[in-house]
Scaffold this motif. Structure first.
Motif, PDB file in Angstrom:
ATOM      1  N   LYS A 104       0.821  -1.213   0.000  1.00  0.00           N
ATOM      2  CA  LYS A 104       0.000   0.000   0.000  1.00  0.00           C
ATOM      3  C   LYS A 104       0.856   1.266   0.000  1.00  0.00           C
ATOM      4  O   LYS A 104       0.527   2.273  -0.641  1.00  0.00           O
ATOM      5  CB  LYS A 104      -0.912  -0.040   1.236  1.00  0.00           C
ATOM      6  CG  LYS A 104      -1.810   1.155   1.430  1.00  0.00           C
ATOM      7  CD  LYS A 104      -2.671   0.946   2.676  1.00  0.00           C
ATOM      8  CE  LYS A 104      -3.567   2.136   2.957  1.00  0.00           C
ATOM      9  NZ  LYS A 104      -4.400   1.911   4.168  1.00  0.00           N
ATOM     10  N   LYS A 105       1.990   1.227   0.703  1.00  0.00           N
ATOM     11  CA  LYS A 105       2.829   2.421   0.856  1.00  0.00           C
ATOM     12  C   LYS A 105       3.399   2.903  -0.479  1.00  0.00           C
ATOM     13  O   LYS A 105       3.721   4.085  -0.629  1.00  0.00           O
ATOM     14  CB  LYS A 105       3.967   2.153   1.843  1.00  0.00           C
ATOM     15  CG  LYS A 105       4.984   1.111   1.384  1.00  0.00           C
ATOM     16  CD  LYS A 105       6.063   0.893   2.440  1.00  0.00           C
ATOM     17  CE  LYS A 105       7.103  -0.129   1.977  1.00  0.00           C
ATOM     18  NZ  LYS A 105       8.152  -0.338   3.011  1.00  0.00           N
ATOM     19  N   HIS A 106       3.520   2.013  -1.472  1.00  0.00           N
ATOM     20  CA  HIS A 106       4.020   2.440  -2.774  1.00  0.00           C
ATOM     21  C   HIS A 106       3.041   3.424  -3.415  1.00  0.00           C
ATOM     22  O   HIS A 106       3.450   4.412  -4.036  1.00  0.00           O
ATOM     23  CB  HIS A 106       4.209   1.237  -3.699  1.00  0.00           C
ATOM     24  CG  HIS A 106       5.123   0.197  -3.135  1.00  0.00           C
ATOM     25  ND1 HIS A 106       5.014  -1.148  -3.451  1.00  0.00           N
ATOM     26  CD2 HIS A 106       6.153   0.281  -2.256  1.00  0.00           C
ATOM     27  CE1 HIS A 106       5.935  -1.823  -2.806  1.00  0.00           C
ATOM     28  NE2 HIS A 106       6.641  -0.985  -2.069  1.00  0.00           N
ATOM     29  N   ASP A 107       1.750   3.146  -3.279  1.00  0.00           N
ATOM     30  CA  ASP A 107       0.728   4.041  -3.835  1.00  0.00           C
ATOM     31  C   ASP A 107       0.665   5.341  -3.055  1.00  0.00           C
ATOM     32  O   ASP A 107       0.520   6.426  -3.636  1.00  0.00           O
ATOM     33  CB  ASP A 107      -0.642   3.355  -3.803  1.00  0.00           C
ATOM     34  CG  ASP A 107      -0.702   2.108  -4.667  1.00  0.00           C
ATOM     35  OD1 ASP A 107       0.214   1.909  -5.484  1.00  0.00           O
ATOM     36  OD2 ASP A 107      -1.675   1.345  -4.518  1.00  0.00           O
ATOM     37  N   THR A 108       0.775   5.255  -1.744  1.00  0.00           N
ATOM     38  CA  THR A 108       0.726   6.453  -0.904  1.00  0.00           C
ATOM     39  C   THR A 108       1.857   7.401  -1.268  1.00  0.00           C
ATOM     40  O   THR A 108       1.662   8.617  -1.398  1.00  0.00           O
ATOM     41  CB  THR A 108       0.826   6.068   0.589  1.00  0.00           C
ATOM     42  OG1 THR A 108      -0.240   5.156   0.896  1.00  0.00           O
ATOM     43  CG2 THR A 108       0.727   7.287   1.481  1.00  0.00           C
ATOM     44  N   TYR A 109       3.050   6.844  -1.458  1.00  0.00           N
ATOM     45  CA  TYR A 109       4.200   7.666  -1.839  1.00  0.00           C
ATOM     46  C   TYR A 109       3.971   8.309  -3.211  1.00  0.00           C
ATOM     47  O   TYR A 109       4.226   9.512  -3.399  1.00  0.00           O
ATOM     48  CB  TYR A 109       5.471   6.822  -1.868  1.00  0.00           C
ATOM     49  CG  TYR A 109       6.678   7.605  -2.343  1.00  0.00           C
ATOM     50  CD1 TYR A 109       7.406   8.396  -1.458  1.00  0.00           C
ATOM     51  CD2 TYR A 109       7.071   7.567  -3.686  1.00  0.00           C
ATOM     52  CE1 TYR A 109       8.501   9.130  -1.894  1.00  0.00           C
ATOM     53  CE2 TYR A 109       8.164   8.302  -4.128  1.00  0.00           C
ATOM     54  CZ  TYR A 109       8.875   9.080  -3.227  1.00  0.00           C
ATOM     55  OH  TYR A 109       9.948   9.812  -3.667  1.00  0.00           O
ATOM     56  N   ALA A 110       3.495   7.519  -4.180  1.00  0.00           N
ATOM     57  CA  ALA A 110       3.322   8.026  -5.546  1.00  0.00           C
ATOM     58  C   ALA A 110       2.267   9.129  -5.607  1.00  0.00           C
ATOM     59  O   ALA A 110       2.437  10.116  -6.338  1.00  0.00           O
ATOM     60  CB  ALA A 110       2.951   6.883  -6.488  1.00  0.00           C
ATOM     61  N   VAL A 111       1.188   9.000  -4.851  1.00  0.00           N
ATOM     62  CA  VAL A 111       0.160  10.042  -4.836  1.00  0.00           C
ATOM     63  C   VAL A 111       0.727  11.323  -4.217  1.00  0.00           C
ATOM     64  O   VAL A 111       0.466  12.433  -4.699  1.00  0.00           O
ATOM     65  CB  VAL A 111      -1.096   9.568  -4.074  1.00  0.00           C
ATOM     66  CG1 VAL A 111      -2.076  10.722  -3.870  1.00  0.00           C
ATOM     67  CG2 VAL A 111      -1.787   8.438  -4.836  1.00  0.00           C
ATOM     68  N   GLY A 112       1.532  11.183  -3.166  1.00  0.00           N
ATOM     69  CA  GLY A 112       2.187  12.349  -2.578  1.00  0.00           C
ATOM     70  C   GLY A 112       3.135  13.012  -3.560  1.00  0.00           C
ATOM     71  O   GLY A 112       3.212  14.243  -3.657  1.00  0.00           O
ATOM     72  N   LYS A 113       3.856  12.188  -4.314  1.00  0.00           N
ATOM     73  CA  LYS A 113       4.764  12.693  -5.337  1.00  0.00           C
ATOM     74  C   LYS A 113       3.987  13.425  -6.432  1.00  0.00           C
ATOM     75  O   LYS A 113       4.442  14.461  -6.947  1.00  0.00           O
ATOM     76  CB  LYS A 113       5.537  11.521  -5.939  1.00  0.00           C
ATOM     77  CG  LYS A 113       6.654  11.902  -6.880  1.00  0.00           C
ATOM     78  CD  LYS A 113       7.885  12.294  -6.125  1.00  0.00           C
ATOM     79  CE  LYS A 113       9.060  12.524  -7.069  1.00  0.00           C
ATOM     80  NZ  LYS A 113      10.248  13.027  -6.367  1.00  0.00           N
ATOM     81  N   LEU A 114       2.819  12.915  -6.777  1.00  0.00           N
ATOM     82  CA  LEU A 114       1.991  13.557  -7.797  1.00  0.00           C
ATOM     83  C   LEU A 114       1.491  14.916  -7.308  1.00  0.00           C
ATOM     84  O   LEU A 114       1.409  15.875  -8.086  1.00  0.00           O
ATOM     85  CB  LEU A 114       0.812  12.657  -8.167  1.00  0.00           C
ATOM     86  CG  LEU A 114      -0.022  13.138  -9.349  1.00  0.00           C
ATOM     87  CD1 LEU A 114       0.785  13.058 -10.646  1.00  0.00           C
ATOM     88  CD2 LEU A 114      -1.300  12.332  -9.481  1.00  0.00           C
TER      89      LEU A 114
END
Length: 268
Positions: free
Chosen positions: A250-260
């Motif tokens: 799950k943390k991979h998606d959380t990081y990517a959304v923050g990056k976006l």
């Protein structure tokens, strides 16, 4: 499944190639030297039989005759997974074509490196099963799934909603500055939360995998989407993950959304 899906592979005849439009031609580029590395080219028949080749010549130096004579048959089992016996698949209607839908076929760019492994058919099967699961709990910001195509007892492609532009492409249009970015991100987070509620992580969220439809995001490319802790065959997109990873989290998606979110702020 219809009888046409049971075509005897021994009946296959060499493909008739009459123009460059009958070929998919992809030039692989070396970013370090800014020179072409090799050219991958293939032809897919109407019955989804694949003929493939690769050349280390410059694309502009390859004649049409050389393209066509180099093509070799790829056996079904090398790229297409068998239909699972214990799962009821959604079979795509025959009316879907490359204009009305996105027909996603096996990725063949790295086929020469992967030849002899089960990597390609496993990727096709994994994404098909994920789309079957996700489509049963539809979310408006996740790409629509029309089903898969089956030929000769194997899954040959998945049929998806056709959309015009991803976020990277949309950025270069005048409409980008008028985009309601807060609303856009909220809709994307809703789609990601929905995936997480199913116990799935996308693992490859980036502007290239987010289409823009009526000013809102549509998440695509579920080739790396798997249940939490499942082993992955492919890593995410460079620049859009914090650390290298090999399992679905799950943390991979959380990081990517923050990056976006940062990506949007840099372009405001």
């Amino acid at each position: 499944m219809s009888p046409s899906n049971l075509t005897d592979p021994t009946d296959r005849k060499p493909p008739t190639i009459t123009s460059y439009q009958d070929l998919s031609i992809i030039e692989s580029w070396d970013s370090k030297t800014n020179t072409p590395k090799y050219v991958t080219f293939y032809h897919v028949t109407s019955d989804e039989v694949v003929y493939f080749s690769q050349s280390f010549k410059n694309k502009r130096e390859i004649t049409f005759a050389e393209f066509t004579s180099a093509l070799k048959l790829i056996e079904d089992e090398e790229i297409y997974p068998e239909v699972p016996k214990d799962i009821e698949l959604t079979i795509a209607a025959d009316h879907w074509d490359d204009i009305s839908a996105w027909i996603k076929k096996p990725g063949l760019i790295a086929y020469e490196e992967l030849k002899g492994t089960d990597y390609v058919p496993k990727e096709v099967l994994n994404e098909t099963l994920i789309m079957e699961q996700v489509s049963k709990a539809h979310h408006p910001n996740i790409v629509g799934y029309h089903g898969c195509r089956v030929r000769r007892g194997r899954i040959t492609s998945i049929v998806l909603e056709r959309l015009d532009q991803n976020l990277t492409q949309y950025e270069s249009t005048p409409d980008f500055q008028q985009l309601d970015k807060a609303r856009f991100l909220a809709a994307l987070e809703s789609a990601v939360d929905h995936l997480h509620s199913l116990g799935l992580a996308h693992n490859d969220i980036n502007p290239g995998n987010i289409m823009v439809k009526d000013g809102l995001p549509v998440l695509i490319d579920f080739g790396s989407c798997q249940p939490y802790e499942a082993r992955l065959q492919s890593l995410g997109t460079s620049g859009w993950y914090e650390d290298e990873f090999f399992t679905s989290e799950k943390k991979h998606d959380t990081y990517a959304v923050g990056k976006l979110r940062e990506w949007f702020e840099e372009r405001s």
